[in-house]
Design an enzyme around this catalytic site. Structure first.
Site, short mmCIF file in Angstrom:
data_model
loop_
_atom_site.label_atom_id
_atom_site.label_comp_id
_atom_site.label_asym_id
_atom_site.label_seq_id
_atom_site.Cartn_x
_atom_site.Cartn_y
_atom_site.Cartn_z
N TRP A 167 -8.47 -2.09 15.12
CA TRP A 167 -8.76 -1.13 14.03
C TRP A 167 -9.02 -1.94 12.77
O TRP A 167 -8.15 -2.69 12.32
CB TRP A 167 -7.58 -0.18 13.80
N GLU A 191 -6.88 -8.59 14.29
CA GLU A 191 -5.56 -8.52 13.68
C GLU A 191 -4.69 -9.53 14.43
O GLU A 191 -4.73 -9.55 15.67
CB GLU A 191 -4.96 -7.13 13.87
N GLN A 210 -1.83 -5.35 7.83
CA GLN A 210 -0.45 -4.90 8.07
C GLN A 210 0.54 -6.04 8.18
O GLN A 210 1.74 -5.84 8.01
CB GLN A 210 -0.41 -4.10 9.38
N LYS A 259 -3.53 -3.17 2.74
CA LYS A 259 -2.32 -2.33 2.64
C LYS A 259 -1.13 -2.93 1.88
O LYS A 259 -0.71 -2.42 0.86
CB LYS A 259 -1.84 -2.00 4.05
N ARG A 264 5.01 2.94 16.85
CA ARG A 264 4.97 1.79 15.94
C ARG A 264 6.04 2.04 14.89
O ARG A 264 5.91 2.96 14.08
CB ARG A 264 3.59 1.69 15.29
C1 LIG Z 1 -5.49 -3.89 10.61
C2 LIG Z 1 -6.21 -2.92 9.72
N1 LIG Z 1 -7.34 -3.32 9.11
C3 LIG Z 1 -8.02 -2.51 8.31
C4 LIG Z 1 -7.59 -1.23 8.09
C5 LIG Z 1 -8.39 -0.33 7.21
O1 LIG Z 1 -7.79 -0.24 6.00
P1 LIG Z 1 -8.17 0.97 5.00
O2 LIG Z 1 -7.72 2.20 5.69
O3 LIG Z 1 -7.40 0.63 3.77
O4 LIG Z 1 -9.61 0.90 4.81
C6 LIG Z 1 -6.42 -0.77 8.68
C7 LIG Z 1 -5.98 0.61 8.45
O5 LIG Z 1 -5.17 1.17 9.12
C8 LIG Z 1 -5.72 -1.64 9.53
O6 LIG Z 1 -4.60 -1.25 10.14
#
Ligand SMILES: Cc1ncc(COP(=O)(O)O)c(C=O)c1O
Length: 427
Positions: A127, A199, A235, A261, A395
């Site tokens: 994501w 991630e 995260q 975040k 989670r």
């Molecule tokens: C790992 C990761 N990257 C990017 C995003 C996207 O961030 P945003 O919702 O602030 O655009 C999220 C959102 O949940 C995320 O968990």
């Protein structure tokens, strides 16, 4: 009430209005207290409305909140210096945006401009956000129904050894998924591989923790193809795993780092971080990524407070300490309930895999959802992710300032919720 004039955007709305949030707690409009084990949307690592964040907002109000995008403020310059001091020399230049998607969008654009290529490889289950470029490398959800995604988006199977995506390993990953994945990438590629993005721990995809050596292996596969390696630490940065950055934990340095975040501690702030050389090259090639709120002073003030509190309150150590306490409690619940098939994670990012039985490992999303709702009724907000054919995972990620007593209360609610739902489930 919310059905009347609000668009439903994917999250199931909690059936109560939340009026106040402090630390690891929120209260609804009737004054009912709810423990927040999701840190808002995984952002409030300092806890809700931390006094230092409130003070930083006041400070910005006395100075400047928002400026012309070509005007830098002391807070933004100081933040760039503070970040650079925390990072290795090859991650020395940052730009400050608002959302994680935006930061990934900028990272992907810089990778494309720098390499002159356009293909981007991600991990299944990933994501990275809701803007078009980021969404093209989301493999977790939301791909269907919007027509063509950005061309050049490819994926390799995530190292999800509890449900090995290539049906090869069980519980121990020997990286065959990465090798097979890159074989497929090579066959599909038009010869324009620009970047790999992931991630460090895939969070929304099920809290997938790669085995030791995995990231080194993937980085080598990327290097061999001249691809830039991007870590999205939306995260995982700033304490949640018990370290400043997850890449330190895994021992692999990305070419581009994106932060979001947890940098703003609840306010919209994100950063894309690159080397001097990459920035110089992109600048010479006309890099353009101006947004309305790029380099805004207000969130930069807040981020400085976040970094201060991270060290003053020793939140890395606290995440490990409270994480160990949480983990011990979850282990005890796993001894009691067959539905808990696996527990994994670091610090205060813990994933609990929900299964129908531990041999088949078939996910139990339905029961998982029911227990999650029961938790909310009992005063605990939990998030269930990766809900699908392959997995259902809680989670669990309270703020790093959560107290021992709050963790115990959360575990007691979870215990009661599982017991209540199992008691009424058909045998
Ligand atoms: C790992 C990761 N990257 C990017 C995003 C996207 O961030 P945003 O919702 O602030 O655009 C999220 C959102 O949940 C995320 O968990």
């Amino acid at each position: 009430m919310w059905d009347r004039h609000l668009i439903r955007y994917g999250s199931v709305f909690v059936p109560r209005l939340i009026a106040k949030a402090r630390g690891a707690l929120v209260w609804d409009t009737d004054g009912r207290e709810i423990l927040d084990f999701t840190s808002g949307q995984m952002c409030s690592t300092l806890g809700h409305n931390h006094p230092r964040i409130v003070a930083a907002i006041q400070q910005a109000c006395e100075g400047a909140i928002h400026l012309f995008s070509g005007m830098m403020s002391p807070a933004v310059v100081t933040l760039s210096e503070r970040l650079s001091a925390m990072l290795p020399p090859a991650l020395s230049k940052a730009m400050f945006l608002n959302t994680g998607a935006e930061a990934n969008e900028a990272a992907l654009k810089m990778a494309k401009l720098h390499t002159g290529r356009y293909e981007v490889v991600g991990l299944t289950g990933a994501w990275h956000g809701m803007t078009s470029g980021a969404m093209a490398v989301n493999y977790c959800a939301g791909r269907k129904g919007y027509g063509p995604l950005t061309p050049g988006a490819l994926s390799i199977p995530a190292p999800y050894s509890f449900h090995c995506p290539i049906r090869h390993c069980r519980d121990t990953c020997d990286f065959t998924c990465a090798d097979v994945g890159f074989d497929l990438v090579d066959q599909q590629s038009t010869g324009a591989l620009a970047a790999f993005i992931a991630e460090p721990i895939e969070s929304s995809g099920g809290v997938v923790v790669p085995p030791p050596g995995y990231w080194q292996h993937v980085k080598a596969l990327c290097d061999a193809r001249g691809m830039l390696f991007i870590f999205d630490e939306a995260q995982t940065a700033f304490g949640r795993l018990g370290c400043d950055f997850a890449f330190q934990h895994f021992g692999v340095q990305p070419d581009i780092l994106t932060l979001s975040k947890t940098l703003g501690g609840g306010l919209p702030l994100a950063a894309t971080v690159v080397s001097d050389a990459l920035e110089q090259d992109c600048h010479e090639k006309g890099f353009l990524h101006v947004t309305s709120h790029v380099s805004d002073p207000l969130p930069a003030h807040v981020a400085l407070a976040v970094l201060d509190v991270l060290s003053e309150e020793d939140l890395n150590r606290r995440a490990l300490e409270m994480g160990a306490h949480l983990r011990a409690g979850l282990d005890a619940l796993a001894d009691k309930y067959e539905i808990i098939g696996d527990i994994r994670g670091f610090g205060l990012l813990q994933g609990v895999e929900l299964v129908r039985n531990r041999t088949s490992r078939e996910p139990d999303a339905e029961l998982g959802r029911e227990i999650t709702s029961r938790c909310m009724e009992l005063g605990l907000s939990m998030n269930i992710v990766a809900v699908g054919k392959m997995a259902a995972v809680w989670r669990i990620a309270p703020p790093l300032t959560v107290t021992r007593a709050e963790i115990e209360r959360g575990l007691a609610i979870l215990d009661q919720a599982i017991g209540d739902v199992l008691a009424r489930a058909p045998v």
